[in-house]
Motif scaffolding. Structure first.
Motif, PDB file in Angstrom:
ATOM      1  N   ASP A  96     151.997  29.861 -31.485  1.00  0.00           N
ATOM      2  CA  ASP A  96     152.415  28.463 -31.641  1.00  0.00           C
ATOM      3  C   ASP A  96     152.360  27.995 -33.095  1.00  0.00           C
ATOM      4  N   SER A 153     149.635  28.150 -35.106  1.00  0.00           N
ATOM      5  CA  SER A 153     148.297  27.726 -35.510  1.00  0.00           C
ATOM      6  C   SER A 153     147.411  28.932 -35.797  1.00  0.00           C
ATOM      7  N   ARG A 176     142.067  24.645 -32.290  1.00  0.00           N
ATOM      8  CA  ARG A 176     143.026  25.033 -33.318  1.00  0.00           C
ATOM      9  C   ARG A 176     143.345  23.789 -34.130  1.00  0.00           C
ATOM     10  N   THR A 210     144.862  21.301 -36.947  1.00  0.00           N
ATOM     11  CA  THR A 210     146.126  21.043 -37.637  1.00  0.00           C
ATOM     12  C   THR A 210     145.967  21.135 -39.148  1.00  0.00           C
ATOM     13  N   LYS A 217     156.633  28.019 -38.764  1.00  0.00           N
ATOM     14  CA  LYS A 217     155.894  27.951 -37.503  1.00  0.00           C
ATOM     15  C   LYS A 217     154.664  27.057 -37.631  1.00  0.00           C
ATOM     16  N   PHE A 256     153.915  23.372 -35.566  1.00  0.00           N
ATOM     17  CA  PHE A 256     152.671  23.044 -34.863  1.00  0.00           C
ATOM     18  C   PHE A 256     152.069  21.739 -35.380  1.00  0.00           C
ATOM     19  N   SER A 272     154.110  18.494 -34.588  1.00  0.00           N
ATOM     20  CA  SER A 272     154.171  18.224 -33.149  1.00  0.00           C
ATOM     21  C   SER A 272     152.962  17.423 -32.683  1.00  0.00           C
ATOM     22  N   HIS A 273     151.929  17.334 -33.518  1.00  0.00           N
ATOM     23  CA  HIS A 273     150.729  16.578 -33.182  1.00  0.00           C
ATOM     24  C   HIS A 273     150.673  15.218 -33.870  1.00  0.00           C
ATOM     25  N   SER A 321     144.557  20.898 -31.476  1.00  0.00           N
ATOM     26  CA  SER A 321     145.623  21.154 -30.520  1.00  0.00           C
ATOM     27  C   SER A 321     145.430  20.356 -29.231  1.00  0.00           C
TER      28      SER A 321
END
Length: 377
Positions: free
Chosen positions: A77, A79, A109, A111, A143, A147, A150-151, A162
């Motif tokens: 993903d 991370s 995980r 960020t 990548k 990740f 997306s947070h 995560s």
């Protein structure tokens, strides 16, 4: 004990930091990873900090091996695990994970750890102008930032860990400030390689995150006690470029007397008699970034007294007894001092990577920002 006053134009490649470099190289493992200290944990953020220092001091092969290790262990993903391996206690009464039950322990995980690779890769490019190096690491960067962003919430802050674990749904000021800086470097990488759409989206993400850091304090520390007793929450918005100009000066002035011990450095925690070398070096960088060279040079000059006889730097000093505590010389502490020294002396082509907050000038930025805002709704 002594001080060492470096200024613009001072030399840092004449043996001054040989002990610090040797400490990092001593800790680096065959796979390229750089743990905190002997028997210590590995995490991508501190690993990258040490790798950048190796690069500054001309240890190119070791630095590239360190960055390649991040490619080798990146998760699907984008991370990385926050913590891998064993750790030793910082306190005799504190029980820390030893690595023996690794399969039973679920790590978060982070960020911020995922984002910091962009800072390291851009730093290396500034030193070498090696576009092939950027191309090689581009899939990893892409990548990682998929990740990270997306947070990000519609309010602009970025969740600290995560979503697919039971980690609290919250954001950290220090981590978000570091991500703010890494988004800048990721945008530079994307723009240099011609990926202007992604560069624009990452700049827009940085803009929203910066706005949250400046104007939405309620979006941070929502589910736990505020971290404002830690100096990093004080200076990191300046270090990461979220606060500049008068706002940066006001932020640093607001708690200078609480965190800074004259002649020693910056405390890690406001109420503890513990000055930490890495925090002091980072505060030096924050001061340089806002244009306060005089205090930056002074802060760095105080750190040389915290080096061991071998030239490596202790993690921190317990100031009431005047002794190192804990008795560890982390790779990332050596790294932070070397990076601050490079910025103060302007020795290498990457000397401004952590203190200049200029963004790439790209076409289509407004459209990318509009798309990013729509995606957050």
């Amino acid at each position: 004990m002594s001080t060492l006053h470096l200024t613009k134009g001072s030399k840092i490649h004449d043996g001054l930091f040989d002990g610090a470099v040797a400490r990092i190289l001593e800790l680096q493992r065959d796979d390229g990873s750089i743990p905190w200290y002997d028997g210590g944990v590995f995490d991508p953020w501190n690993h990258t900090e040490a790798a950048m220092a190796l690069d500054v001091m001309g240890e190119r092969e070791a630095a590239v091996r360190a960055y390649q290790h991040l490619v080798d262990i990146q998760l699907e993903d984008g991370s990385w695990w926050m913590e891998m391996g064993s750790a030793v206690p910082l306190d005799e009464d504190e029980q820390r994970y030893t690595g023996e039950d690794e399969q039973d322990k679920k790590y978060e995980r982070d960020t911020n750890s995922a984002a910091y690779i962009a800072t390291g890769i851009w730093h290396h490019y500034l030193l070498t102008q090696d576009t092939d190096f950027l191309q090689h690491f581009w899939p990893t960067i892409k990548k990682a930032f998929a990740f990270v962003v997306s947070h990000q919430s519609e309010h602009g802050e970025i969740r600290w860990a995560s979503r697919d674990t039971d980690a609290p749904d919250d954001a950290l000021i220090t981590a978000s400030s570091s991500i703010h800086k890494s988004l800048e470097h990721a945008a530079h990488i994307a723009a240099t390689l011609g990926h202007t759409d992604l560069a624009g989206e990452w700049i827009a993400s940085r803009e929203a995150l910066g706005d949250a850091l400046r104007h939405k304090p309620h979006r941070f520390d929502r589910t736990w006690e505020p971290k404002d007793t830690f100096s990093m929450d004080w200076y990191y918005p300046v270090l990461g470029g979220a606060l500049t100009g008068d706002a940066a000066y006001a932020k640093i002035a607001s708690r200078w007397d609480e965190f800074v011990q004259d002649g020693v450095g910056c405390r890690c925690v406001v109420h503890e008699p513990w000055v930490t070398v890495a925090e002091s070096a980072e505060l030096c960088l924050a001061l340089l970034g806002m244009g306060d060279r005089k205090r930056a040079e002074k802060m760095l000059s105080w750190q040389h007294q915290h080096a061991d006889d071998d030239g490596a730097y202790w993690m921190g000093i317990q100031t009431e007894v005047g002794k190192p505590w804990p008795a560890e010389k982390p790779a990332w502490t050596a790294g932070a001092v070397i990076l601050a020294a490079d910025a103060v002396t302007q020795s290498t082509a990457a000397c401004n990577a952590l203190i200049d907050h200029t963004l790439p000038d790209i076409d289509g930025l407004d459209a990318a920002q509009d798309r990013q805002r729509l995606n957050k709704r």
